[in-house]
Design a protein around this motif. Structure first.
Motif, short mmCIF file in Angstrom:
data_model
loop_
_atom_site.label_atom_id
_atom_site.label_comp_id
_atom_site.label_asym_id
_atom_site.label_seq_id
_atom_site.Cartn_x
_atom_site.Cartn_y
_atom_site.Cartn_z
N PRO A 360 0.83 -1.20 0.00
CA PRO A 360 0.00 0.00 0.00
C PRO A 360 0.87 1.26 0.00
N GLY A 361 0.54 2.16 -0.91
CA GLY A 361 1.33 3.38 -1.05
C GLY A 361 2.46 3.27 -2.02
N HIS A 362 2.62 2.12 -2.66
CA HIS A 362 3.77 1.89 -3.55
C HIS A 362 3.35 1.51 -4.97
N GLY A 363 2.12 1.80 -5.35
CA GLY A 363 1.69 1.47 -6.69
C GLY A 363 2.51 2.14 -7.77
N ASP A 364 3.02 3.36 -7.47
CA ASP A 364 3.82 4.08 -8.47
C ASP A 364 5.24 3.52 -8.61
N ASP A 365 5.61 2.58 -7.76
CA ASP A 365 6.97 2.04 -7.83
C ASP A 365 7.21 1.21 -9.09
N ARG A 366 6.17 0.75 -9.75
CA ARG A 366 6.38 -0.02 -10.98
C ARG A 366 7.01 0.86 -12.05
N ALA A 367 6.51 2.08 -12.19
CA ALA A 367 7.09 3.00 -13.17
C ALA A 367 8.51 3.40 -12.75
N ARG A 368 8.74 3.56 -11.47
CA ARG A 368 10.08 3.93 -11.00
C ARG A 368 11.08 2.81 -11.26
N LEU A 369 10.65 1.58 -11.04
CA LEU A 369 11.55 0.46 -11.29
C LEU A 369 11.86 0.33 -12.76
N ALA A 370 10.91 0.61 -13.62
CA ALA A 370 11.09 0.43 -15.06
C ALA A 370 11.89 1.55 -15.71
N ALA A 371 12.03 2.70 -15.06
CA ALA A 371 12.67 3.86 -15.69
C ALA A 371 14.15 3.59 -15.99
N PRO A 372 14.61 3.91 -17.21
CA PRO A 372 16.04 3.73 -17.54
C PRO A 372 16.93 4.65 -16.71
N VAL A 373 18.20 4.29 -16.62
CA VAL A 373 19.20 5.09 -15.92
C VAL A 373 20.28 5.46 -16.93
N ASP A 374 20.40 6.76 -17.20
CA ASP A 374 21.46 7.31 -18.05
C ASP A 374 21.49 6.70 -19.45
N ASP A 375 20.36 6.22 -19.93
CA ASP A 375 20.30 5.62 -21.26
C ASP A 375 21.31 4.48 -21.43
N ARG A 376 21.65 3.84 -20.30
CA ARG A 376 22.58 2.70 -20.37
C ARG A 376 22.08 1.50 -19.59
N LEU A 377 21.33 1.76 -18.53
CA LEU A 377 20.74 0.68 -17.74
C LEU A 377 19.23 0.71 -17.93
N PHE A 378 18.68 -0.42 -18.32
CA PHE A 378 17.26 -0.54 -18.61
C PHE A 378 16.71 -1.70 -17.79
N PHE A 379 15.42 -1.61 -17.44
CA PHE A 379 14.84 -2.58 -16.51
C PHE A 379 13.54 -3.15 -17.10
N ALA A 380 13.36 -4.44 -16.90
CA ALA A 380 12.18 -5.13 -17.41
C ALA A 380 11.83 -6.28 -16.48
N GLY A 381 10.69 -6.91 -16.76
CA GLY A 381 10.18 -8.00 -15.93
C GLY A 381 8.74 -7.70 -15.56
N GLU A 382 8.06 -8.70 -15.01
CA GLU A 382 6.64 -8.51 -14.71
C GLU A 382 6.40 -7.36 -13.73
N ALA A 383 7.32 -7.14 -12.80
CA ALA A 383 7.14 -6.07 -11.82
C ALA A 383 7.20 -4.69 -12.46
N CYS A 384 7.77 -4.60 -13.67
CA CYS A 384 7.88 -3.32 -14.38
C CYS A 384 6.68 -3.04 -15.26
N SER A 385 5.80 -4.00 -15.41
CA SER A 385 4.64 -3.81 -16.29
C SER A 385 3.60 -2.94 -15.61
N PRO A 386 3.13 -1.87 -16.25
CA PRO A 386 2.18 -0.97 -15.57
C PRO A 386 0.79 -1.55 -15.38
N LYS A 387 0.36 -2.47 -16.26
CA LYS A 387 -1.01 -2.99 -16.19
C LYS A 387 -1.10 -4.51 -16.20
N HIS A 388 -0.02 -5.19 -16.54
CA HIS A 388 -0.06 -6.65 -16.66
C HIS A 388 0.97 -7.32 -15.76
#
Length: 413
Positions: A360-388
């Protein structure tokens, strides 16, 4: 394959997201490799063979199947997509759960989910348990069902995250196994197995990636590991990425385990039926009788009950299922049951759970986890999916998105 000394892109993890990312990168003019800690493809999608049958110890249902990329992929790979409706859409067998009781429960469940739907527009996030009827007769059953759906009890899961989930309620299966479909899609990828990544140093001009098989450098990396591993720093980043660790911490992995039990004289039970286990202080099991018409029972355990059984040892899930089935149906059933296989995702060092839920209170963390870092580190996986999230098709979509972000980033002058 041997570990190369340098690549353009390193994909970390060969689960559904990593396989999807790798397949997308095949169409780009980039040198890449997929690094996998296990000796197999699929991650939390794993089809094992036991009793002469393919058994999905991880994900097994193609949710939102008519728009699920893995359904089309499975068909393209020559596998069989079975459209038999799931057993949870019809009444359960009445062993210990009368037809009248089931009708009463369905009414209570419908009222609970209506309250959740009405809360979608609330500004404040709350745990799902806030919407239970105070002292409700069926609250324990609703808690048990949450452990199969979310991997945790209702007091730990976010209503805002629940509201974000998108599902068409169409559910199919792959007769040869969901994990088998994902493994088939990985054929032809450049893969390094038994190659766990320990450190990603992104402080220099190129990424320096330390693995259990040696060191390689890359222009970019796609991290597809479960959120739990990032939160626990099983993979380390230098310079550190505290925002990623915090986002992953808001998306821990719940636990949903399975056991499969062989069933002699199976024709005495209707195919594709189900049976509810007895409610215990820590939850209840759920039994899918004769999936695909096969002579076996697929058993679901979630949340606290699953953790207790994992802690009791590798044989505990099957033993629990056999004892409970005999107590529900009759002791003459017990000698007709034989354990075949079981998962233990919390004990798996490369998973540490089944699928993510938002605190609770962390629904926005999916977008934060998925956000790239410096156009060199990218993140994926089910936890990064906004709706699925929690699904293999959500992981697929996140993997493709990350790969396309990499291609665009590396094309920049």
């Amino acid at each position: 394959m041997p570990l190369p000394s340098e690549v353009d892109v390193a994909v970390i993890g060969a689960g559904a997201a990593g396989v999807a990312a790798g397949r997308r990168l095949q169409s780009a003019p980039l040198k890449f490799i997929v690094l996998e800690a296990r000796a197999r493809v699929g991650g939390r999608a794993w089809t094992a063979q036991a009793g002469g049958f393919p058994l999905d110890l991880g994900c097994g249902w193609l949710h939102s199947a008519e728009r699920n990329a893995w359904a089309k992929i499975a068909q393209a790979e020559g596998l069989t997509v079975d459209r038999t409706p799931p057993p949870w859409g019809k009444p359960a067998l009445e062993y210990g759960f009368s037809a009248a009781g089931q009708r009463e429960f369905r009414a209570a469940a419908a009222a609970f989910y209506r309250r959740l739907d009405e809360a979608r527009e609330e500004a404040r996030d709350r745990p799902l348990a806030d919407f239970l009827e105070p002292g409700g007769k069926w609250n324990s059953m609703l808690q048990a069902i949450s452990t199969y759906v979310n991997g945790v009890e209702l007091d730990q899961a976010s209503v805002r995250d629940y509201a974000a989930y998108d599902d068409s309620a169409v559910n199919w299966r792959v007769a040869e196994g969901y994990g088998a479909a994902i493994a088939a899609h990985a054929r032809g990828l450049q893969l390094a197995f038994d190659c766990a990544v320990k450190l990603v140093d992104h402080g220099g001009r190129r990424l320096r990636i330390e693995t259990t098989q040696g060191v390689l450098t890359a222009r970019a990396a796609i991290v597809t590991l479960p959120s739990q591993l990032i939160a626990e720093e099983s993979i380390r980043f230098t310079p550190a990425l505290p925002a990623k660790r915090e986002a992953a911490g808001g998306l821990p992995l719940g636990l949903a385990d399975k056991a499969f039990v062989a069933l002699a004289d199976a024709e005495k039970f209707p195919a594709e039926s189900r049976l509810f286990g007895k409610l215990h202080p820590s939850g209840a099991a759920n039994y899918h009788i004769r999936p695909f018409g096969r002579p076996l029972i697929e058993v679901y355990f979630g949340g606290k009950l699953a953790r207790e059984l994992e802690d009791a040892g590798e044989d505990a899930l099957g033993a629990f299922a056999i004892d409970e089935l005999a107590s529900l149906v009759g002791n003459d059933l017990k000698p007709k049951l034989k354990p075949l296989a079981a998962s233990a995702w919390a004990r798996d060092p490369f998973a540490r759970g089944a699928y993510s839920y938002a605190l609770p209170g962390h629904g926005d963390d999916r977008a934060r986890l998925a956000a790239p870092v410096d156009d060199r580190l990218f993140f994926a996986g089910e936890a990064c999916s906004p709706k699925h999230f929690t699904t293999a098709h959500g992981a697929y979509e996140a993997g493709v998105t990350a790969a396309e972000q990499v291609v665009a980033a590396l094309a920049k002058p």
